[in-house]
Write a protein that holds these residues in place. Structure first.
Motif, PDB file in Angstrom:
ATOM      1  N   GLN A 112     -26.004 -21.672-127.879  1.00  0.00           N
ATOM      2  CA  GLN A 112     -24.596 -21.377-127.622  1.00  0.00           C
ATOM      3  C   GLN A 112     -24.407 -20.882-126.190  1.00  0.00           C
ATOM      4  O   GLN A 112     -23.427 -21.228-125.529  1.00  0.00           O
ATOM      5  CB  GLN A 112     -24.070 -20.342-128.617  1.00  0.00           C
ATOM      6  CG  GLN A 112     -23.902 -20.890-130.012  1.00  0.00           C
ATOM      7  CD  GLN A 112     -23.496 -19.820-131.007  1.00  0.00           C
ATOM      8  OE1 GLN A 112     -23.164 -18.695-130.641  1.00  0.00           O
ATOM      9  NE2 GLN A 112     -23.528 -20.173-132.285  1.00  0.00           N
ATOM     10  N   HIS A 113     -25.351 -20.093-125.714  1.00  0.00           N
ATOM     11  CA  HIS A 113     -25.339 -19.625-124.327  1.00  0.00           C
ATOM     12  C   HIS A 113     -25.385 -20.812-123.358  1.00  0.00           C
ATOM     13  O   HIS A 113     -24.610 -20.885-122.397  1.00  0.00           O
ATOM     14  CB  HIS A 113     -26.528 -18.687-124.111  1.00  0.00           C
ATOM     15  CG  HIS A 113     -26.798 -18.303-122.706  1.00  0.00           C
ATOM     16  ND1 HIS A 113     -25.980 -17.465-121.978  1.00  0.00           N
ATOM     17  CD2 HIS A 113     -27.809 -18.647-121.875  1.00  0.00           C
ATOM     18  CE1 HIS A 113     -26.477 -17.307-120.760  1.00  0.00           C
ATOM     19  NE2 HIS A 113     -27.585 -18.016-120.679  1.00  0.00           N
ATOM     20  N   LEU A 114     -26.275 -21.764-123.623  1.00  0.00           N
ATOM     21  CA  LEU A 114     -26.395 -22.943-122.753  1.00  0.00           C
ATOM     22  C   LEU A 114     -25.130 -23.797-122.801  1.00  0.00           C
ATOM     23  O   LEU A 114     -24.679 -24.303-121.769  1.00  0.00           O
ATOM     24  CB  LEU A 114     -27.614 -23.774-123.148  1.00  0.00           C
ATOM     25  CG  LEU A 114     -28.983 -23.115-122.962  1.00  0.00           C
ATOM     26  CD1 LEU A 114     -30.090 -24.076-123.372  1.00  0.00           C
ATOM     27  CD2 LEU A 114     -29.187 -22.619-121.545  1.00  0.00           C
ATOM     28  N   VAL A 115     -24.542 -23.958-123.989  1.00  0.00           N
ATOM     29  CA  VAL A 115     -23.288 -24.708-124.110  1.00  0.00           C
ATOM     30  C   VAL A 115     -22.211 -24.044-123.247  1.00  0.00           C
ATOM     31  O   VAL A 115     -21.467 -24.710-122.534  1.00  0.00           O
ATOM     32  CB  VAL A 115     -22.834 -24.831-125.587  1.00  0.00           C
ATOM     33  CG1 VAL A 115     -21.377 -25.260-125.685  1.00  0.00           C
ATOM     34  CG2 VAL A 115     -23.714 -25.824-126.325  1.00  0.00           C
ATOM     35  N   GLY A 116     -22.148 -22.715-123.295  1.00  0.00           N
ATOM     36  CA  GLY A 116     -21.175 -21.991-122.480  1.00  0.00           C
ATOM     37  C   GLY A 116     -21.375 -22.233-120.990  1.00  0.00           C
ATOM     38  O   GLY A 116     -20.413 -22.442-120.250  1.00  0.00           O
ATOM     39  N   MET A 120     -18.679 -24.087-118.640  1.00  0.00           N
ATOM     40  CA  MET A 120     -18.153 -23.353-117.489  1.00  0.00           C
ATOM     41  C   MET A 120     -18.310 -24.155-116.193  1.00  0.00           C
ATOM     42  O   MET A 120     -17.461 -24.089-115.308  1.00  0.00           O
ATOM     43  CB  MET A 120     -18.867 -22.009-117.376  1.00  0.00           C
ATOM     44  CG  MET A 120     -18.321 -21.103-116.286  1.00  0.00           C
ATOM     45  SD  MET A 120     -19.122 -19.487-116.289  1.00  0.00           S
ATOM     46  CE  MET A 120     -20.786 -19.917-115.815  1.00  0.00           C
ATOM     47  N   ASN A 121     -19.381 -24.917-116.092  1.00  0.00           N
ATOM     48  CA  ASN A 121     -19.634 -25.727-114.905  1.00  0.00           C
ATOM     49  C   ASN A 121     -19.052 -27.134-115.018  1.00  0.00           C
ATOM     50  O   ASN A 121     -19.309 -27.978-114.168  1.00  0.00           O
ATOM     51  CB  ASN A 121     -21.137 -25.794-114.633  1.00  0.00           C
ATOM     52  CG  ASN A 121     -21.670 -24.499-114.085  1.00  0.00           C
ATOM     53  OD1 ASN A 121     -21.435 -24.171-112.936  1.00  0.00           O
ATOM     54  ND2 ASN A 121     -22.356 -23.726-114.916  1.00  0.00           N
ATOM     55  N   HIS A 122     -18.307 -27.394-116.097  1.00  0.00           N
ATOM     56  CA  HIS A 122     -17.648 -28.682-116.343  1.00  0.00           C
ATOM     57  C   HIS A 122     -18.647 -29.841-116.465  1.00  0.00           C
ATOM     58  O   HIS A 122     -18.341 -30.969-116.112  1.00  0.00           O
ATOM     59  CB  HIS A 122     -16.612 -28.986-115.258  1.00  0.00           C
ATOM     60  CG  HIS A 122     -15.591 -27.901-115.120  1.00  0.00           C
ATOM     61  ND1 HIS A 122     -14.581 -27.708-116.026  1.00  0.00           N
ATOM     62  CD2 HIS A 122     -15.441 -26.928-114.179  1.00  0.00           C
ATOM     63  CE1 HIS A 122     -13.851 -26.676-115.659  1.00  0.00           C
ATOM     64  NE2 HIS A 122     -14.354 -26.164-114.536  1.00  0.00           N
ATOM     65  N   TYR A 123     -19.849 -29.541-117.000  1.00  0.00           N
ATOM     66  CA  TYR A 123     -20.828 -30.592-117.257  1.00  0.00           C
ATOM     67  C   TYR A 123     -20.645 -31.184-118.650  1.00  0.00           C
ATOM     68  O   TYR A 123     -21.162 -32.269-118.929  1.00  0.00           O
ATOM     69  CB  TYR A 123     -22.254 -30.074-117.085  1.00  0.00           C
ATOM     70  CG  TYR A 123     -22.559 -29.678-115.656  1.00  0.00           C
ATOM     71  CD1 TYR A 123     -22.203 -30.505-114.587  1.00  0.00           C
ATOM     72  CD2 TYR A 123     -23.187 -28.480-115.369  1.00  0.00           C
ATOM     73  CE1 TYR A 123     -22.482 -30.147-113.284  1.00  0.00           C
ATOM     74  CE2 TYR A 123     -23.477 -28.113-114.066  1.00  0.00           C
ATOM     75  CZ  TYR A 123     -23.115 -28.952-113.026  1.00  0.00           C
ATOM     76  OH  TYR A 123     -23.393 -28.588-111.743  1.00  0.00           O
ATOM     77  N   ILE A 124     -19.968 -30.451-119.526  1.00  0.00           N
ATOM     78  CA  ILE A 124     -19.549 -30.983-120.827  1.00  0.00           C
ATOM     79  C   ILE A 124     -18.096 -30.582-121.029  1.00  0.00           C
ATOM     80  O   ILE A 124     -17.583 -29.686-120.348  1.00  0.00           O
ATOM     81  CB  ILE A 124     -20.430 -30.476-121.999  1.00  0.00           C
ATOM     82  CG1 ILE A 124     -20.379 -28.959-122.130  1.00  0.00           C
ATOM     83  CG2 ILE A 124     -21.853 -30.983-121.867  1.00  0.00           C
ATOM     84  CD1 ILE A 124     -21.142 -28.420-123.336  1.00  0.00           C
TER      85      ILE A 124
END
Length: 131
Positions: A112-116, A120-124
């Motif tokens: 979940q941390h990595l998804v965030g 945040m960096n607009h990679y997903i």
């Protein structure tokens, strides 16, 4: 949209699986994220292949090999193979510094941390986005 990490493992066989995912899914692959961290005083990387969402089901898979590749001054052979395959397939590569998985109580919290970080960096796509 459901965005979920699919953990491959840390060994050589898992790297070969990631290579095949890149090779045979280059039209669906969106980007390769290389997460850099320090685990037990050793620098390691976790390559993650971010896929485009599925046509049906609104699902986005992120295949990851977690903290099993040494992060050396000169890229290790495994990381070099993965980055080379992504480059040949025309898949953009991003490098990100992150906390190690052991900093979280559960693996799911780490993901979940990595998804965030990726959002945040607009990679997903953001959680409420429909693309």
């Amino acid at each position: 949209m459901i965005q979920r990490f699919i953990e491959l493992g840390e060994g050589y066989a898992d790297v070969y699986e990631l290579l095949d995912l890149i090779k045979y899914n280059k039209e669906r692959a969106m980007r390769l994220a290389v997460f850099h961290t320090k685990l037990n005083d050793k620098k390691v990387v976790s390559p993650a292949l971010i896929m485009k969402k599925t046509e049906m089901g609104n699902f986005q898979a992120i295949y990851i090999s977690t903290e099993g590749i040494p992060d050396l001054e000169k890229p290790s052979e495994r990381l070099r193979l993965i980055e080379s395959a992504a480059d040949q397939a025309g898949i953009p590569i991003v490098h990100l510094e992150v906390q190690p998985s052991v900093a979280f109580g559960e693996k799911e919290l780490y993901f979940q941390h990595l998804v965030g970080i990726l959002r945040m960096n607009h990679y997903i796509a953001p959680l409420s986005s429909s693309y």
